[in-house]
Write an enzyme that holds these catalytic residues in place. Structure first.
Site, PDB file in Angstrom:
ATOM      1  N   ARG A  65      -4.922  -6.464  -2.453  1.00 33.95           N
ATOM      2  CA  ARG A  65      -5.407  -8.300  -2.245  1.00 33.95           C
ATOM      3  C   ARG A  65      -6.538  -7.793  -1.274  1.00 33.95           C
ATOM      4  NH1 ARG A  65      -1.183 -12.683  -2.597  1.00 33.95           N
ATOM      5  NH2 ARG A  65       0.104 -11.240  -1.207  1.00 33.95           N
ATOM      6  N   GLU A 102      10.083  -0.425   2.799  1.00 35.08           N
ATOM      7  CA  GLU A 102      11.844  -1.613   3.008  1.00 35.08           C
ATOM      8  C   GLU A 102      12.543  -0.436   2.265  1.00 35.08           C
ATOM      9  OE1 GLU A 102       9.039  -4.515   3.585  1.00 35.08           O
ATOM     10  OE2 GLU A 102       8.613  -2.682   2.639  1.00 35.08           O
TER      11      GLU A 102
END
Length: 181
Positions: A65, A102
């Site tokens: 994006r 993560e």
């Protein structure tokens, strides 16, 4: 347009999507903003203004994006656009930078010849979350020999502490978020 009116316009065009891409996540969908020419132009103008203010000579956009935002910003500011892609997506000689997520790791790449010493780069993305992608991109730009003059994002998710992770890597260069949540 004032900072408050810009923030209000942009926020009004960002849709929350619950439980996407997985349960418990509130996804910030910017496609309604992109579909609104007034909001998209205001966003592009604001980011291009940051390029000018920071003396950038090139704009780096982060996959995926970030490309949508950085390319028109580069055109508006009269600067070159450099894509930073996920590993294996660019042909030819590349520089790569691994980073931790993560739940695992990832790698970014840039064409080795696209950035030079003397280039003053602003890194643009849509969202600053945990800061890992932005941090790796800043490291990659520096490894290519260019100077990072700033990072600019549409929105910062402050509760994920990406700013705290990224700021030491910026070495005093500004981190601009048009919206802070």
């Amino acid at each position: 347009m004032t900072d408050d009116s810009l923030r209000e316009l942009l926020l009004s065009r960002i849709r929350d999507v619950a439980d996407y891409p997985e349960p418990g996540v509130m996804f910030k969908d910017i496609t309604p903003l992109l579909a609104d020419p007034k909001a998209f132009t205001a966003l592009t103008d604001a980011l291009a203004g940051l390029c000018t203010r920071h003396g950038a000579t090139k704009v780096v956009g982060l996959e995926a994006r970030g490309f949508i935002l950085a390319a028109p910003v580069a055109v508006k500011a009269g600067l070159g656009f450099i894509p930073v892609r996920k590993a294996g997506k660019l042909p030819g000689a590349t520089l790569s930078q691994a980073y931790e997520l993560e739940y695992g790791s990832a790698e970014l790449e840039v064409h080795a010849e696209d950035l030079d010493a003397g280039d003053r780069v602003i890194v643009i993305d849509d969202v600053l979350a945990t800061g890992g992608t932005a941090e790796a991109s800043v490291q990659l730009v520096r490894r290519a020999g260019a100077e990072v003059v700033g990072v600019a994002v549409l929105m910062e998710l402050g509760f994920l502490a990406g700013r705290r992770r990224l700021e030491p890597e910026l070495r005093g260069a500004p981190l601009d978020a048009l919206i802070k949540l």
